[in-house]
Design an enzyme around this catalytic site. Structure first.
Site, PDB file in Angstrom:
ATOM      1  N   LYS A 197      48.816  40.816  30.434  1.00 25.46           N
ATOM      2  CA  LYS A 197      50.039  40.064  30.166  1.00 25.46           C
ATOM      3  C   LYS A 197      49.984  39.508  28.741  1.00 25.46           C
ATOM      4  CE  LYS A 197      53.020  36.996  32.851  1.00 25.46           C
ATOM      5  NZ  LYS A 197      53.080  36.108  34.033  1.00 25.46           N
TER       6      LYS A 197
ATOM      7  N   GLU B 277      58.740  31.862  50.040  1.00 26.51           N
ATOM      8  CA  GLU B 277      59.510  30.649  50.292  1.00 26.51           C
ATOM      9  C   GLU B 277      59.709  30.380  51.780  1.00 26.51           C
ATOM     10  OE1 GLU B 277      60.405  32.104  46.203  1.00 26.51           O
ATOM     11  OE2 GLU B 277      60.444  33.055  48.183  1.00 26.51           O
TER      12      GLU B 277
ATOM     13  N   ARG C 279      66.567  31.748  49.756  1.00 25.66           N
ATOM     14  CA  ARG C 279      65.832  32.753  50.518  1.00 25.66           C
ATOM     15  C   ARG C 279      65.282  32.194  51.831  1.00 25.66           C
ATOM     16  NH1 ARG C 279      62.338  36.176  46.229  1.00 25.66           N
ATOM     17  NH2 ARG C 279      63.150  37.829  47.514  1.00 25.66           N
TER      18      ARG C 279
END
Length: 640
Positions: free
Chosen positions: A281, A366, A394
């Site tokens: 990254k 979630e 969600r």
């Protein structure tokens, strides 16, 4: 001469030699750093997928073949290579291109994304449609290791493995680090498995052994057992193979020739294939490599140093919430905090450091976060779930079924409520009020500033049932943060300014815009009452009805969709109590998704500014005067 200037579409990438692809990768990285330094955005994820994106574009035939980017914050390279390089100057700006894939932008964007863990489900749907329509193209889902923790990803992989539909999943893994011995062995095994000669030789050996009477089949069984045992020991992809995927990898994600070779093999392999790619990254830009989390999503910065351009100012709502959580944690050892892969983004990192045993990061899950919170509450603890408004969408079923139905004391700290800004439609927090205010027993609050946020957190913690507080992204208004936080009277608003002509009910920080509008109106001889309702549920019914009777005109203001929002709650209140003669103007977001842009620009566009509120008041005053009730019924309203 720059290679990048010659790239107008993926077909141009396919013409390049391996050496030219390496040169193009360097140019793309330079372009990325300069573009994101101007506008802000997701830099580190894009720097990490430069070679992978080039390899995908050079192997697959876009747009006939389909690439779906999970979450989509790593699609900038893809956009640059698909004719949008010059449009990058308007990246994430109002009227510019989105920071996520958008089908409306380009035929090369085949699925809109912005939330994680959706790509494999969407890709499987496309692959099934292809097969039913007897068409011929490849479907590729590119998903990160973080997004793979989302339950949807596993549900989709389980189904794809069962169906054995042709599908390629590229796992972009930028967290794992493989030690040289393991990596070398894994690369060797990968080369064996991607070599057609290996598959052909394996089949020939099996045929030969099966022709040997008695001995052959027994030897083959032993070889199969040994082979499987060996793979379980050294190949990290056996889980994927067990659910029906052919596993290829791990592959060096910055080695274009190796990526091309493996992707070519993947497209020639029947059934679902998972290509495991190891990337870094922030690759190629030293500040991002050193601080990949900071550069995951960043505002404008100096590309020479990586330092942010905008510093100072009041603390953010997020930081104020995080600090108050630590203070409350010191007082209450039953307080626990939960986040879904956002400890920094939700401000819970200080709490995690101070109370590591009482902090839980569940990953991108979630639904699990909220039901786990319900379990903690049912067992006598007091959980606070810090979650972005857009991601709370969600897990609404968990709020209803697992929390509210049992009246459990779970606190929802809803960050990024309202206009989030440059991340656009997928991230605006414009639906939480509509989703939550219909739930029985749930208390819903919105602070006008960062000091009131502290009070509301304490109020939520004292409530013996589910409670939620919604607050915006970014800096507070700059009010002093003094004294200990105190609980507010449940369901009570406050009058901030009194006037006889119109009543303005503004939710959250828009209270300050309403006060400014009222001051401007006063200069024109119009006196407006400004009320901070504080609570969307329960509403301060007595306060709202009394001022509706006195002024006969109400203007509601909210950074939220109008359907089912705060204004709707006020209209329902008036209808229930026979106040059909009261004139009401509701300001908010109409029936639309709000595109990306600076939040202040978006507010101006939507009329959620002092000028917009002033115009709404002037418009309602132009209407035929409402029939107000006798002022004697509102005696004492000017006092106190």
């Amino acid at each position: 001469m720059s290679l990048l200037t010659e790239i107008k579409e993926p077909a141009d990438v396919k013409k390049l030699t391996p050496g030219e692809l390496e040169l193009l990768a360097r140019e793309v990285r330079q372009e990325l750093v300069q573009a994101v330094a101007r506008t802000g955005g997701h830099l580190a994820p894009n720097l990490g997928v430069v070679e992978l994106t080039l390899a995908l574009h050079s192997v697959f035939n876009l747009p006939r073949d389909k690439i779906i980017w999970d979450v989509g914050h790593q699609c900038y390279v893809h956009k640059i290579l698909t004719g949008r390089r010059e449009a990058m100057v308007g990246l994430r700006q109002f009227g510019g291109i989105s920071g996520f894939p958008k089908r409306a932008e380009s035929p090369y964007d085949v699925f809109d994304t912005g939330h994680s863990s959706t790509s494999i489900s969407a890709a499987l749907g496309m692959a099934l449609a292809r097969d039913l329509k007897k068409e011929d193209y490849q479907v590729v889902a590119v998903i990160g290791d973080g997004a793979l923790t989302g339950g949807m990803a596993f549900e989709a992989m389980n189904h794809a493995g069962h169906l054995q539909t042709d599908l390629i999943v590229v796992l972009n893994d930028n967290e794992m680090s493989i030690a040289p011995p393991v990596g070398g062995l894994a690369a060797y095994l990968s080369r064996l498995r991607t070599d057609p000669m290996y598959s052909r030789g394996k089949e020939e050996l099996e045929n030969l052994l099966n022709r040997l009477p008695h001995v052959g089949p027994r030897v083959l069984k032993v070889i199969d057992r040994l082979k499987d045992s060996f793979k379980y020991l050294v190949v990290p992809g056996m889980f994927f193979e067990e659910i029906g995927f052919t596993y290829l990898g791990p592959i060096e994600g910055h080695n274009i020739p190796q990526l091309r070779e493996v992707l070519q093999h993947a497209r020639n392999t029947r059934g679902p294939v998972l290509v495991h790619v190891i990337t870094t990254k922030g690759k190629g830009y030293q500040p991002a490599e050193k601080q990949p989390d900071r550069f995951h999503g960043i505002g404008p910065f100096d590309p020479a140093t990586g330092e942010a351009l905008n510093k100072g100012g009041p603390p953010t709502y997020t930081a104020v919430f995080g600090a108050e959580m630590v203070r409350q944690g010191e007082r209450d050892d039953h307080l626990v905090a939960i986040t879904a892969a956002m400890p920094d983004g939700t401000g819970l990192t200080p709490f995690a450091r101070r109370f590591p045993r009482r902090f839980f990061d569940v990953g991108i899950a979630e639904q699990h976060a909220l039901t786990m919170a319900a379990g903690l509450a049912a067992a006598g603890l007091h959980p606070v779930v810090a979650i972005y408004s857009t991601f709370l969408q969600r897990a609404v079923d968990q709020v209803i079924h697992d929390i509210a139905l049992m009246e459990l004391p779970v606190v929802l700290a809803i960050d990024r409520a309202g206009l989030v800004g440059e991340d656009g439609e997928t991230h605006q927090g414009l639906f939480d009020v509509s989703l939550l205010r219909s739930i029985p027993g749930l208390v819903l609050m919105a602070p006008k500033d960062e000091q009131e946020l502290r009070h509301m957190l304490v109020t939520a913690l004292r409530y013996r049932g589910p409670a939620a507080l919604r607050y915006p992204r970014g800096a507070g208004v700059g009010v002093p943060l003094t004294g200990a936080a105190q609980p507010l009277p449940l369901g009570r608003g406050e009058i901030l300014r009194r006037g006889r002509d119109v009543t303005i009910l503004a939710l959250g920080p828009l209270v300050y815009a309403a006060l400014e509008a009222a001051r401007d109106l006063a200069g024109e001889g119009i006196e407006a009452t400004v009320i901070n309702p504080r609570f969307v549920k329960p509403l301060d019914e007595e306060l709202i009805l009394s001022w509706a009777d006195l002024t006969g005109r109400l203007v509601t203001v909210e950074e939220h969709i109008l359907a089912g929002g705060f204004g709707s709650a006020v209209l329902e209140l008036l209808a229930r109590n026979g106040r059909q003669d009261v004139r009401v103007q509701c300001l908010g977001v109409k029936d639309e998704f709000v595109h990306q842009g600076n939040p202040q620009v978006l507010r101006e566009h939507l009329g959620l500014t002092p000028a917009g509120i002033k115009a709404a008041v002037q418009a309602i005053l132009q209407e035929k005067p409402a029939l107000t009730r006798k002022r004697s019924q509102s005696r004492g309203i000017w006092g106190g």
